[in-house]
Design an enzyme around this catalytic site. Structure first.
Site, PDB file in Angstrom:
ATOM      1  N   HIS A   1      -3.053  11.037   0.800  1.00 40.61           N
ATOM      2  CA  HIS A   1      -2.803  10.739   2.022  1.00 40.61           C
ATOM      3  C   HIS A   1      -2.150  12.023   2.579  1.00 40.61           C
ATOM      4  CE1 HIS A   1      -1.063   7.245   4.941  1.00 40.61           C
ATOM      5  NE2 HIS A   1      -1.060   8.455   5.546  1.00 40.61           N
TER       6      HIS A   1
ATOM      7  N   ASN B   1      -7.739   1.825   9.685  1.00 41.15           N
ATOM      8  CA  ASN B   1      -6.302   2.091  10.120  1.00 41.15           C
ATOM      9  C   ASN B   1      -6.735   1.965  11.957  1.00 41.15           C
ATOM     10  OD1 ASN B   1      -5.530   1.971   7.661  1.00 41.15           O
ATOM     11  ND2 ASN B   1      -4.845   4.476   7.994  1.00 41.15           N
TER      12      ASN B   1
ATOM     13  N   GLU C   1      -7.596   7.980   6.367  1.00 43.49           N
ATOM     14  CA  GLU C   1      -7.849   8.832   7.423  1.00 43.49           C
ATOM     15  C   GLU C   1      -8.664  10.296   7.472  1.00 43.49           C
ATOM     16  OE1 GLU C   1      -4.584   8.582  10.133  1.00 43.49           O
ATOM     17  OE2 GLU C   1      -4.447   6.324  10.180  1.00 43.49           O
TER      18      GLU C   1
ATOM     19  N   ARG D   1       0.873  -1.109  -0.169  1.00 43.66           N
ATOM     20  CA  ARG D   1      -0.110  -0.055   0.082  1.00 43.66           C
ATOM     21  C   ARG D   1       0.974   1.520   0.005  1.00 43.66           C
ATOM     22  NH1 ARG D   1      -2.991   2.935   4.615  1.00 43.66           N
ATOM     23  NH2 ARG D   1      -4.105   4.711   3.514  1.00 43.66           N
TER      24      ARG D   1
ATOM     25  N   GLU E   1      -3.928  -0.048   8.038  1.00 47.51           N
ATOM     26  CA  GLU E   1      -2.511   0.484   8.816  1.00 47.51           C
ATOM     27  C   GLU E   1      -2.671  -0.091  10.115  1.00 47.51           C
ATOM     28  OE1 GLU E   1      -1.611   4.539   9.118  1.00 47.51           O
ATOM     29  OE2 GLU E   1      -2.019   4.808   6.894  1.00 47.51           O
TER      30      GLU E   1
ATOM     31  N   TYR F   1      -4.700   1.683  15.799  1.00 49.85           N
ATOM     32  CA  TYR F   1      -3.231   1.618  16.547  1.00 49.85           C
ATOM     33  C   TYR F   1      -3.279   1.279  17.951  1.00 49.85           C
ATOM     34  CZ  TYR F   1      -0.886   3.303  12.428  1.00 49.85           C
ATOM     35  OH  TYR F   1      -0.429   3.485  11.134  1.00 49.85           O
TER      36      TYR F   1
END
Length: 1928
Positions: free
Chosen positions: A1498, A1686, A1543, A1453, A1754, A1688
């Site tokens: 992005h 995504n 995002e 990606r 991600e 985290y």
């Protein structure tokens, strides 16, 4: 009048089964007779010898006379008038037939008895004639030899019977052959066997029976025989008995004898009778009592008889009432005898016949109860019964789901009628049950309260709509099921029986929308719901309640409309609802009975509510009837069908019919049950649950009104006695005695001793906080005592008392104003804390005593709770300088932070002691109460000028001296195994000496210790916790060695007095602190400031005092008391400032020896001080020119006496310090400077009230103790956190305990430290020494402004209880590692982004992006880094591809730089060189079979577009579409996976709200983010439609958007506010963009509502959140092919209300977040390692968005400023997070791929190059910027090769063997290496031609230069100097 007799009679006559005779109830027999002997004698009649009372006439009875007949006529008439129906007449065989022959009768005697029978008939009494009683005509039985023969008896008796039938048959319809078998057998010849004689009697009876029915029974007469019940066994064993019963009687007659002195019940053969002959009818011919007092005892015995008969459903046709005849004391004055007047049950339908009246409607249960108590005096009525309840009696508390649960729309719950009712504003203050008491989130909290109460049963209800949101079984809500499973399991774990109510008024609104209980279909829906609950929870639930108070549902919900659903229809709907509920109950009961009872062995009942009803005017019969009608209308409405006959009470039906007749129309309709339904209903309850609160005065009102009103329909009005005490609720008056009467009524009318009664709700409402609720205590005291009376005095079978309510809750129409709770709930506090009221403590004490008698403590038989560890006496040598324990620093100081703080899962040993602690002065108060002497702290705090904050004292403190039961309550809630408290020396010995024992103080500690043991809590007793008696301080205190002896005397007394129950003794608490603060710094009493000398002297005394006491215990008490003794020492952990610097290590070790070793070294090692101390103090003393050391010395004898004087090591620790070596000044001398060190806090650690929370120091300290003092058992006796806030929500304290206990767990499990217990400080807030009450350490908050010193659990208390329950911190099932493979075809990828890696910021025509601008703006980027070069990927395609090959990924990606392709952002100029870069990258990827995943945007918007407004300008939607079109057209034939925007949340909020990302806009936080987000969504949708409409068919790719979101856990999971905040956090983050795209084309309702409301509150006319048009919604909705995600990390979210004026995204969201300190950190402040959140948010996406295909685009972790290639943190992260993805797939989440962030370290936005996320290390100091694989790259590659995690149990898997991938290889056969570059053939050929051309030009150029040079040389032949040559 003896009232009990009356009640006994009515009791028997009331049972329905007694009224079943051979024809109809009017023939029911109430028999009297025979004639009383005293009456016959007084009348001087020959019949006077017919018997004495119940005895028949003798053989020589004189001839009848007419005078007797006249007198008897009056007597018989009086009996009939009072309800007697039949009279027994005994015929004298021997007198009627003197010769035995029917041919020779005594005619006068025949006429006499005919006259008597006629008198009976004239009085309308029916005769019961007994043919034979006592005397036989013996001469007729003689044989010729003169002997009797039994065979003659048969024929002779048949002849006599035929004579009697002929002579009296016209007057007699009921005959008995014999009434005394034994007597007849005795009269028969004894030479014959007993069986022969018995056979003869049976034959005689049978022959008489046959004669009667063949010749005389044409008028329907009956014939029987009387048997004694005691002889049943003999009869049953006889072969003759079956024939007798089957063929020779019309009914059976019995004699019963009840013995009041016998504990046995009525004959057991009664039950056998019905077993063998189920249809036989029984007449109780004679009922006699033996050994009975007139009242109570007869009542109990007769009740047992009726209970046995009713239990076995014996068909009874009548009974003897002779025992109950009341005759005048002087019969000469009157021959009037009667049953009491009030036994005659007249009815409106009475036909004038007393017999008929009494028989049709026997005296009612209500009437009997009324008569039982009517003549009680007030003193008798209110007398208190001091007694206990039966063993096994259940005590409990109750709640209802809608009252307490809250979470009204949480976790898939459906709406209930009470939700709708509350939201429509029908309650006081428009209250709604949305949150209520928040019990849905507080399972453990509520169960803890129940433990505190000592409750044995908890009655709670299940919310139907939480289980079945729509009400139907096809809508099961698993999360609701999980909640109730958790509650039930938690209750059972605390040994509390769940009593589960299926329906407590809260019908699913979905069912109500279809008619609710008025719709018959709801019955089946309820049965389905009940069946599910039985099947799901029934393995653990043994007490089920189908409906709670259905009367309320019918009356208030559908009659008055005051309750939900608010229907006002008392005439129709109310009855219809009741009808449905009854059928629903019965069907549910039968379902359980059929399918579950056999296996589950539970009980199913119903809870009915009822007041007690007293007649308004007892003298008025109509009010009596009205009161009874009140009970039948309230209780009987439901009880009668279930417990009596399957139908509504006749009184209720008759009243409704009467009202309809009066009005001429159907003002009310009471439905009818079919016969089948009646059978279904009758008996369909295993118990009767009863709710009761108050009583009513009821008056008959038969008005002509036709208003459809509850009272009017039923013909009464309700009133109260003004003398009855009022309550805060107008409907509830305190009338305790009504409960006893109601219980008696229920027992007589419904349960009849066969069905147990559970008192399931009783309580009193108050208003407001009212913690000192004396009114509720008094209410409980009186009402519960009435229950006890009902059980003990009235023999009512009550099995439980359950108080309403455990906690305050939502009380329906009154909202939150009425409070029934034992625990006050603060509804204004989002945490909904519960504070026990005094009634809770009172109720707990009743439970503990099981009633009202104080329990005697059996101190001898009490088992020991504590098993002390075996003591191993080891003499250790002195510590080295530095000690060997320095290996602790060597082992731990070099730990990386990640390893140091990594959370450990495990448990402690089973016998681990969990406790909590306090100390006397800090909590007890009562400073001068009951003879206590002053302590030094009393003296100090009362001295003006002391340094205590606010001049506060411990005079009252927590008032534990008077509230020890409340302290026990808290301890039980916590589930601690031990309670550490201290004794106040001056409370026991006021003067400090044993000649001044204070018995009150001793009693206090005895009560506390006994209470602890009764609660299974180990007392850990500290003898001295700093509060020396002032009298001893006056003689010098601890500086005076005489205190050694005095302390020993005090300790000896304590051992002797309490030691039989105390097994854990601590002599001194923290003597080092006591000494230094009291004698060194002088800030504590006794305020001696002598830092260089006094502390050493005092400790010297303390050590010897400790040793002395230890030896006293060891020698005198240990053997018998089997305890341990030690002292509690304190220290912080001391970490060297420079672990690599030896003198800092020595300084840290030396400080530990000074602080901990000062006392520990002598006691645990060698009897002497540490050498480090002796050396330093001695040397410094010498340098101070002192003759001797300031540190005293022990003699050798003292050393021997001191060493090993502790059985365990007790440690108090709170924090850690950083220590460095220093050389302090010599003078003035000081213990502190003797240590030659400095101490400081670790500023990176969290702050507490006194110090820093440094959890990792705990593990190191425990290891140090192990190394220093050997493998001694260690108890942490104090550890906790102080705070300066009083709030109950103490998350920081939870983190403190969580991390400190975890470090202790590591020490035990990993390091092998012999840790045996952990004791938290402190149980509750207290007097914290110089800080007064300003610092709070308590697990419980204490309100010191409240005179009651109320205690409220903090959230940390619940957490600590959880730790105790788990015995540590075990790995949850969900957190266990899952081995397995990902689905075949799973996509493995890695990601990057253009600006972060490409560099070449101005190369080849690239335009500026907003990140170029932002990074070149000062102070924006850490270290002033920028992305100008970054990883130079623009020039390193092959290096990047090689790194990808090294990983083995199937996809890559990357993002396209918009400004590299379209420099100004528009299609006016396409930069072919830029576009060519991406074409070459795609080709290179495809060449090695790596699929490109291309992100269009992005974050790097072309600056040219930003200059015209960027994403705030809606023209950008079209610009983005144009840009996408270029990429689809140019790359789409090779790219099959597109991401429109990465995002968008960060683009909108970070870039345009916070301004921490490009373009750095932060001045419009309330509008800009929303405008940007709006345009991002539309831009995405347009790009998607472009691809879908134009390119998809040809290119066949996927396109969607990537949305990022953290997972949010509520900061306090037990707080609905925080739960909602966590949901809002996600909705405003990921849901902001996901909801329009993946759900409905629009923002979520919660987002729209909050922004709109806050906009309006700020005075704006419209919402700051833009709105989509309907067309836009349709265009946006569904614009996805997958969900790019995504993720985290996880946060802890909590509610935060911002001012309305604060216009911002954060203000709108209303959420703040923190992180858990136990979560491992990363290189980014915002990223905590929380793998569990990944699975949760993936499941949330599945549930929220209908399980779309998810590609994780991600996921990764950072490290900060490190070049270490062994990145264990990242390996841990990927292993854990990817495993959570595997679990999510197992949860059926449709995850298709996983992408790691990131391929290599890169420019990490605002942090520049400081944070490294890469799998490859990027060396920016090397111009080549090589990509070097980290260990995590190898690990990730192995996961990809294995496609998951092979189970090691299956052996090594081949995929785990690493593959060597060449870093540089030809990419394809068509590629060639040219000058270090990999080029395809065409480009290589072109390059070769160019190179050749350049070479030719170069050669030509060189030739020209040489030519020119030669020419110049010829013109200038001068010699060049050496210097010039060198320059050249």
């Amino acid at each position: 009048m003896e009232l009990a007799w009356n009640i006994l009679f009515v009791l028997l006559s009331s049972f329905p089964c007694w009224a079943v005779d051979w024809e109809s109830t009017p023939n029911f027999i109430l028999a009297a007779g025979p004639l009383p002997s005293d009456l016959i004698q007084d009348l001087n009649h020959p019949l006077r010898e017919q018997g004495s009372n119940l005895i028949a006439p003798s053989l020589d009875a004189p001839i009848c006379s007419q005078s007797l007949i006249a007198s008897l006529s009056e007597y018989f008439a009086s009996l009939y008038a009072r309800g007697v129906t039949h009279y027994k007449i005994f015929l004298p065989w021997a007198q009627l037939l003197p010769t035995g022959s029917s041919q020779e009768p005594d005619e006068s005697m025949v006429e006499c008895y005919r006259s008597l029978l006629k008198v009976l008939r004239a009085a309308q009494l029916q005769p019961l004639v007994i043919l034979h009683h006592q005397a036989l005509p013996k001469q007729a039985l003689a044989s010729p030899s003169g002997a009797w023969t039994s065979d003659l008896f048969v024929d002779l008796f048949a002849d006599y019977a035929s004579f009697a039938f002929h002579s009296f048959g016209d007057l007699v319809e009921i005959w008995f052959t014999f009434n005394d078998f034994r007597a007849v057998m005795e009269d028969l010849p004894h030479q014959e066997s007993r069986s022969s004689r018995f056979q003869a009697i049976v034959d005689a009876h049978r022959k008489a029976y046959d004669l009667y029915h063949e010749n005389f029974a044409s008028q329907g007469g009956k014939l029987s025989v009387v048997l004694e019940a005691d002889d049943f066994s003999e009869y049953l064993l006889s072969s003759l008995w079956p024939n007798l019963i089957k063929d020779s009687i019309d009914f059976l007659s019995l004699d019963l004898l009840c013995d009041c002195q016998s504990k046995a019940g009525p004959p057991q053969e009664l039950s056998k009778l019905q077993t063998f002959y189920p249809k036989v009818k029984v007449f109780i011919f004679s009922l006699k009592f033996h050994n009975c007092a007139p009242l109570k005892e007869k009542s109990a015995q007769l009740f047992n008889v009726s209970e046995a008969i009713n239990k076995d459903q014996i068909l009874t046709i009548g009974f003897d009432v002779s025992e109950f005849l009341q005759c005048p004391s002087n019969a000469k004055k009157s021959v009037y005898c009667s049953l009491p007047d009030n036994l005659v049950g007249q009815t409106e339908e009475q036909d004038g016949s007393p017999v008929a009246a009494f028989s049709v409607t026997p005296p009612s249960a209500y009437w009997r109860v009324w008569q039982m108590f009517a003549n009680q005096s007030v003193a008798e009525r209110d007398s208190f019964l001091n007694d206990v309840f039966p063993g096994g009696f259940l005590w409990g508390a109750a709640t209802g789901a809608f009252n307490v649960e809250g979470a009204w729309a949480e976790d898939g719950r459906g709406e209930s009628i009470w939700d709708r009712f509350g939201h429509q504003g029908h309650t006081e203050n428009a209250a709604a049950p949305d949150v209520a008491s928040d019990s849905y989130h507080k399972v453990e909290y509520d169960v803890a309260l129940l433990r505190g109460l000592r409750a044995q049963v908890y009655k709670f209800s299940i919310s139907w709509s939480r289980i079945f949101p729509t009400g139907y079984k096809n809508s099961i809500n698993s999360r609701g099921v999980t909640y109730y499973n958790k509650l039930i399991d938690s209750l059972l774990d605390s040994h509390i029986e769940p009593m589960v109510t299926l329906f407590h008024w809260d019908l699913p609104q979905a069912l109500q929308d279809h008619g609710g209980w008025q719709n018959e279909s709801v019955v089946d829906a309820f049965v389905d719901y009940a069946a599910f609950c039985f099947a799901t929870f029934g393995d653990r639930v043994k007490l089920w309640v189908t409906f709670h108070e259905p009367w309320v549902i019918s009356y208030a919900g559908h009659g008055t409309g005051q309750h939900a659903p608010g229907i006002s229809d008392p005439g129709v709907a109310s009855f219809k609802v009741a009808h449905s509920i009854l059928k629903a109950h019965a069907k549910a009961w039968h379902h359980y009975d059929r399918y579950h009872r056999g296996q589950q062995q539970g009980q199913v009942g119903i809870v009915l509510n009822s007041d007690w009803a007293e007649p308004y005017s007892p003298e008025k019969a109509e009010d009596m009837k009205a009161a009874e009608r009140y009970l039948h209308s309230m209780l009987g409405w439901f009880a009668h069908p279930l417990f009596v006959d399957g139908d509504y009470p006749d009184t209720l039906k008759a009243q409704i019919q009467k009202k309809n007749r009066q009005c001429g129309s159907l003002v009310a309709q009471i439905p009818s049950f079919t016969e089948a339904e009646k059978l279904l209903l009758k008996g369909s309850s295993d118990f009767l649950g009863l709710s009761h609160y108050t009583s009513r005065l009821v008056r008959d009102v038969q008005s002509g009104s036709c208003v459809s009103d509850y009272d009017n329909l039923r013909g009464f009005s309700q009133h109260v006695d003004p003398a009855w005490p009022q309550t805060s609720s107008p409907w509830l008056r305190v009338v305790p005695w009504g409960l006893r009467r109601l219980l008696q009524f229920v027992s007589l009318e419904y349960t009849k001793g066969n069905v147990p009664i559970y008192l399931a709700a009783n309580g009193l409402p108050t208003e407001g906080r009212d913690l000192d609720d004396s009114s509720r205590r008094d209410y409980f005291n009186l009402y519960i005592n009435e229950v006890l009376k009902a059980i003990k005095l009235d023999s009512v079978d009550v099995r439980s008392y359950i108080v309403r309510s455990l906690i305050d809750g939502f009380e329906g129409p009154s909202g939150y104003n009425q409070r029934f709770g034992l625990h006050y709930v603060n509804f204004k506090d989002g945490s909904r804390p519960r504070t026990p009221r005094k009634s809770a403590y009172f109720f707990s004490s009743l439970i503990e005593k099981n009633g009202f008698l104080t329990k005697e403590t059996d101190r001898l038989s009490r088992p020991l709770l504590y098993s002390p560890p075996s003591k191993i006496s080891v003499t250790l040598g002195p510590s080295e300088v530095p000690s060997k324990a320095k290996i602790v620093w060597e082992k731990f100081s070099s730990q990386p932070e990640f390893e140091r703080d990594l959370f450990y899962h495990g448990t402690f040993p089973d016998d681990f002691v969990w406790g909590v602690s306090t100390s006397a002065y800090q909590i007890e108060g009562g400073w001068d109460a009951d003879g206590k002497g002053p302590s030094i702290w009393d003296n100090f705090t009362h001295t003006p000028g002391n340094s205590v904050i606010n001049n506060e004292t411990g005079d009252i403190a927590c008032d534990s001296y008077n509230k020890w039961e409340e302290d026990l309550y808290m301890l039980r809630t916590l589930r601690v195994k031990a309670y550490r408290f201290s004794l106040s020396w001056s409370r026991i010995f006021p003067t400090g000496r044993n000649d001044s024992v204070n018995i009150y103080g001793v009693d206090y500690y005895n009560n506390l210790i006994n209470g602890l043991l009764a609660s299974n809590i180990i007392p850990m007793v500290t003898l001295h916790h700093w509060d020396l008696p002032q009298a001893l301080q006056d003689i010098g205190g601890w500086e005076n060695p005489s205190l050694i002896e005095l302390f020993d005397s005090y300790a000896d007394f304590c051992f002797r007095t309490f030691g039989d129950r105390v097994q854990f003794w601590i002599t001194f608490n923290e003597p080092m602190f006591q000494t230094w603060l009291g004698y060194g710094e002088g800030v504590f009493p006794p305020n001696v400031k002598d830092p260089g000398y006094a502390p050493y002297r005092v400790v010297h005394t303390l050590i010897k005092a400790h040793a002395r006491v230890y030896h006293t215990y060891d020698e005198k008490y240990r053997q018998s008391q089997k305890g341990v003794i030690s002292l509690s020492l304190h220290t912080a952990w001391l970490e060297p400032k420079s672990p690599n610097l030896s003198r800092d290590i020595e300084a840290a070790d030396r400080a530990l020896q000074f602080q901990l070793g000062w006392l520990a070294h002598p006691i645990f090692k060698n009897g002497d001080y540490p050498d480090a101390m002796k050396w330093k103090v001695g040397n410094r003393s010498e340098l101070q020119h002192l003759a001797t050391s300031r540190l005293p010395s022990f003699t050798e004898e003292e050393k021997m006496y001191i060493r090993n004087t502790a059985d365990v090591f007790c440690l108090n620790t709170y924090s850690s310090k950083i220590v460095a070596h220093t050389t302090p000044q010599l003078n003035p001398p000081s213990y502190d400077s003797d240590q030659e060190r400095t101490e400081e806090d670790d500023a990176s650690m969290p702050v507490t009230a006194f110090s820093r929370a440094v959890a990792w120091g705990m593990r190191r300290l425990l290891n140090w103790i192990k190394e220093e003092y050997g493998d001694i058992p260690i108890y942490v006796t104090e550890n906790g956190m102080g705070s300066r806030t009083a709030q109950t929500e103490d998350t920081d304290r939870i983190f403190y305990y969580k991390t400190y206990i975890n470090e202790a767990l590591k020490a035990y499990s990993i390091d092998g430290v012999n840790l045996r217990g952990y004791v938290a400080w402190s149980l509750m807030d207290n007097f914290e020494w110089l800080e007064g009450y300003s610092v709070k350490f308590g697990l419980y908050q204490v309100d010191f402004s409240d005179p009651n010193r109320s205690r409220t659990a903090r959230t940390s208390a619940t957490y600590y209880t959880e730790v105790i329950s788990n015995n540590g911190m075990p790995l949850s099932k969900d957190d266990e590692f899952l081995y397995g493979e990902f689905p075949k075809g799973f996509v493995w990828s890695v990601a990057s982004a253009a600006y972060q890696i490409e560099g070449a910021w101005r190369a080849d025509g690239k335009g500026l992006s907003i990140w170029d601008t932002y990074a070149h703006t000062p102070l924006r980027i850490e270290n002033s880094d920028n992305g100008d070069v970054a990883c130079d990927s623009y020039h390193k395609i092959q290096e990047d591809v090689a790194a990808l090959q090294n990983l083995g990924v199937s996809h890559y990606r990357f993002s396209v730089s918009w400004s590299r392709v379209l420099p100004d952002g528009t299609t006016r100029q396409i930069n072919e060189k830029g576009l060519n870069y991406y074409e070459r990258l795609v080709d290179a990827l495809l060449a090695v079979n790596i699929m490109p995943q291309v992100t269009l945007y992005h974050w790097d918007l072309p600056q040219a577009l930003q200059d015209v407004g960027g994403w705030e300008n809606d023209t950008i939607v079209e610009r983005f579409k144009d840009y996408a079109d270029v990429l689809f057209r140019r790359l789409g034939d090779k790219v099959k996976f597109w991401i429109t925007i990465n995002e968008p949340y960060n683009v909108a909020n970070a870039g345009h709200g916070y301004g921490v990302a490009a373009p750095g806009i932060s001045f419009r936080p309330g509008t800009a983010p929303y405008i940007v987000g709006h345009n991002l969504i539309k831009a995405h949708a347009e790009a998607w439609h472009l691809y879908n409409d134009v390119y998809r068919a040809e290119q066949g790719g996927l396109i969607s958007i990537t949305i990022n979101s953290d997972w949010a856990e509520p900061r306090d999971p037990s707080k609905q506010e925080d739960v909602e905040a966590a949901r809002r956090y996600i909705e405003f983050m990921g849901g902001w963009f996901a909801h329009p795209i993946f759900k409905n084309g629009d923002y979520s309702e919660i987002m729209k509502t909050r922004v709109r409301d806050r906009s309006a509150a700020a005075g704006l006319s419209e919402s700051r959140l833009p709105e989509f048009t309907e067309d836009e919604k349709r265009r946006i909705n569904g614009t996805f092919d997958y969900f790019g995600f995504n993720h985290y990390t996880t946060v802890l979210a909590y509610n935060l209300d911002y001012p309305d004026s604060f216009s911002s995204y954060d203000g709108d969201r209303g959420v703040a977040s923190i992180t858990d300190r136990s979560w491992s950190s990363s290189g980014s402040f915002w990223l905590k390692i929380t793998p569990f959140g990944f699975r949760k948010i993936l499941n949330w996406l599945k549930e929220e968005y209908n399980n779309p295909p998810i590609y994780i685009t991600e996921n990764g972790v950072s490290e900060r400023q490190t070049s270490d290639l062994n990145d264990t943190v990242r390996i841990y992260y990927f292993r854990a997070y990817i495993n959570e993805v595997l679990k999510a797939i197992q949860d059926n989440v449709d995850v298709r791929g996983y992408t790691a962030w990131t391929l290599m370290d890169n420019f990490e936005w605002a942090t520049g190059f400081s944070e490294r996320f890469g799998l490859h290390f990027t060396n920016y100091t090397d111009p080549a910027i090589p990509r070097i694989p980290k260990e995590s790259a190898k690990f990730y590659a192995s996961i990809i090769r294995c496609n998951g995690f092979p189970d090691p149990a299956n052996g090594p898997h081949p995929c785990l063997q690493s593959e060597d991938v060449p870093t540089m290889e030809p990419v394809t056969d068509k590629q060639v290496r040219f000058l270090g570059l990999m080029l395809d053939a065409t480009n290589a050929e072109t390059a070769l031609y160019i190179l050749f051309s350049l070479l030719i030009i170069g050669v030509c150029g060189l030739a020209l230069i040489l030519y020119k040079y030669c020419k110049v040389s010829k013109k200038h032949p001068t010699k060049t100097s050496q210097q010039e040559m060198s320059k050249f």
